[in-house]
Design an enzyme around this catalytic site. Structure first.
Site, PDB file in Angstrom:
ATOM      1  N   ASP A  88      -2.247   4.356  18.196  1.00  0.00           N
ATOM      2  CA  ASP A  88      -3.380   3.747  17.510  1.00  0.00           C
ATOM      3  C   ASP A  88      -4.328   3.123  18.532  1.00  0.00           C
ATOM      4  OD1 ASP A  88      -1.445   1.679  18.041  1.00  0.00           O
ATOM      5  OD2 ASP A  88      -2.450   0.366  16.598  1.00  0.00           O
ATOM      6  N   GLU A 152       0.368  -0.863  17.116  1.00  0.00           N
ATOM      7  CA  GLU A 152       0.396  -1.885  18.165  1.00  0.00           C
ATOM      8  C   GLU A 152      -0.838  -2.767  18.130  1.00  0.00           C
ATOM      9  OE1 GLU A 152      -0.094  -3.926  21.980  1.00  0.00           O
ATOM     10  OE2 GLU A 152      -1.444  -2.428  21.123  1.00  0.00           O
TER      11      GLU A 152
END
Length: 455
Positions: A88, A152
């Site tokens: 991400d 994250e």
């Protein structure tokens, strides 16, 4: 490992071309409309790891975005390395400050430009390609597992539960992470410490609707004015956080520790010049290196309220909000700090407004022992690639799940990153140097070799 090095050199252009394909996927975890892109990115990585030589690669569901898990067993008795990374990326705002399209990566001036080029797609791709090179040349000396998450950048909320539920699957001797930086290409370093994080959001509400600033200005509290005062008061004129109890658990460095810490090469003038600032600010009595590595801090990450569009609209806004992050150092607990923040913010708010305080996410600080075998293996690998022994480095950044790995899985993490300050992670115009990528892919197989040989 010479065979792997030759393979890497022969396939370098393909590695970069594939990375550009990965960077084109707008996998922004903070934006719910990107859910399909998160799934697409996970499937891209799983397919790539199978092609690279994994025995299996699965896209495993979580309560949020999926985790990509892959493994390769070369010998049940060999050491096992668990590679962690995240697919991400951060939002691209402010969009108008990008010089190129964020998800149409380009190569220019020896760098890859695009969102995720460094953080963390470029760095996790180094591991995938180093793994491929070792598999293709039959030189992989360790068992390897991959755990690539998609949350994250929003605090890894689903990964803690995933780790709890998959302890057996994730068993390993070390967790290998490239989501950090080096001091410079001339001064390689290995991150041996990360600051923790407490991330908060506050909302200040005054009147029940926006009001005409001429008819009501000076008579009722303006939430934007109040919020500005409250936020400004969270840090004093000496750069100290004013929250009562904030520093209670902070261990002060000894004079000898401070002297050793400040031996890292650093030019304050170059630092200011690179950021185009006239001077630095921070906690009085500490150097810039200490302020960004071993001292806690508090910063406003975003603040909004009222009319911000084109032209004028003279209103007293009903609400104003801010996002605030606190970076923490060893012995500070993000849960305690979050509670102290909320208590203090409520206490200093005037009765003329109502406040809402939310804890969005957080994580504990992390320290990696420099005497563990994995660290020693990484030292040898970096020295072999860069021609000089790397320095231990305390990063000001945070990867909250790293401390979670140790508490849940009982495994230490090795933080061997190849990012640089100029990569502008989290900012517009993020980039990653081709040389950084090359050095990373070259170093990783050497780490496996030295780690496999360690006692």
């Amino acid at each position: 490992m010479d065979k792997a090095k030759v393979y890497i050199k022969e396939n370098k252009e393909r590695f970069i071309s594939e990375l550009l394909d990965l960077l084109r996927i707008p996998s922004i975890s903070a934006q719910s409309e990107r859910k399909p892109d998160m799934q697409r990115c996970a499937e891209f990585l799983a397919a790539a790891l199978v092609k690279a030589g994994a025995d299996r690669a699965d896209v495993l569901p979580t309560e949020g975005n999926p985790v990509v898990y892959a493994e390769k067993t070369v010998d049940p008795g060999a050491k096992t390395v668990l590679v962690y990374g995240h697919y991400d990326v951060m939002p691209v705002d402010p969009r108008d400050e990008w010089r190129t399209e964020p998800f149409e990566p380009v190569i220019r001036d020896g760098r890859i430009w695009g969102r995720g080029a460094d953080d963390d797609k470029g760095q996790l791709w180094m591991h995938a390609k180093a793994f491929e090179a070792m598999c293709a040349t039959d030189s992989l000396p360790c068992n390897v597992k991959f755990m690539l998450e998609g949350e994250e950048e929003i605090g890894s909320p689903s990964l803690y539960g995933f780790c709890e539920q998959n302890k057996e699957l994730l068993k390993a001797d070390i967790i290998l992470v490239s989501d950090t930086s080096m001091i410079s290409m001339q001064t390689p370093s290995i991150t041996c410490g990360l600051r923790g994080l407490a991330y908060m959001e506050v909302e200040v509400t005054g009147p029940d609707k926006d009001l005409h600033s001429g008819l009501f200005g000076g008579a009722v509290a303006n939430p934007a004015n109040v919020l500005a005062r409250l936020v400004a008061g969270l840090v004093d004129e000496n750069g100290r956080v004013t929250i009562p109890g904030f520093y209670d658990d902070v261990r002060e460095l000894t004079p000898a520790e401070r002297e050793a810490f400040n031996k890292a090469p650093f030019s304050l003038e170059d630092y200011k010049k690179s950021l185009k600032i006239g001077d630095v600010e921070g906690e009085a009595g500490y150097t810039t290196l200490e302020r960004t590595g071993v001292r806690p801090s508090l910063d406003v990450n975003g603040i909004w309220g009222g009319y911000t569009g084109e032209g004028t609209k003279t209103v007293i806004p009903s609400k104003a909000s801010a996002k605030i992050s606190m970076r923490l150092v060893p012995n500070q607990d993000y849960r305690k700090i979050s509670e102290l923040f909320e208590k203090h913010f409520r206490a200093i708010a005037p009765e003329s407004v109502k406040v809402v305080v939310k804890s969005l996410h957080g994580g504990m600080p992390y320290v990696a022992p420099t005497d563990m075998p994995a660290y020693k293996a990484a030292e040898k690998a970096v020295e072999a690639t860069f021609g000089k022994k790397p320095l231990p480095f305390y990063s000001g950044g945070s990867i909250p799940i790293i401390s979670g790995f140790e508490s849940i899985l009982g495994i230490k993490s090795l933080l061997i990153g190849f990012g640089l300050a100029e990569d502008a992670i989290h900012s517009p115009n993020e980039s990653y140097g081709l040389e950084q990528f090359d050095k990373g892919v070259e170093t990783i197989p050497l780490f496996y070799k030295y780690f496999a040989e360690s006692e």
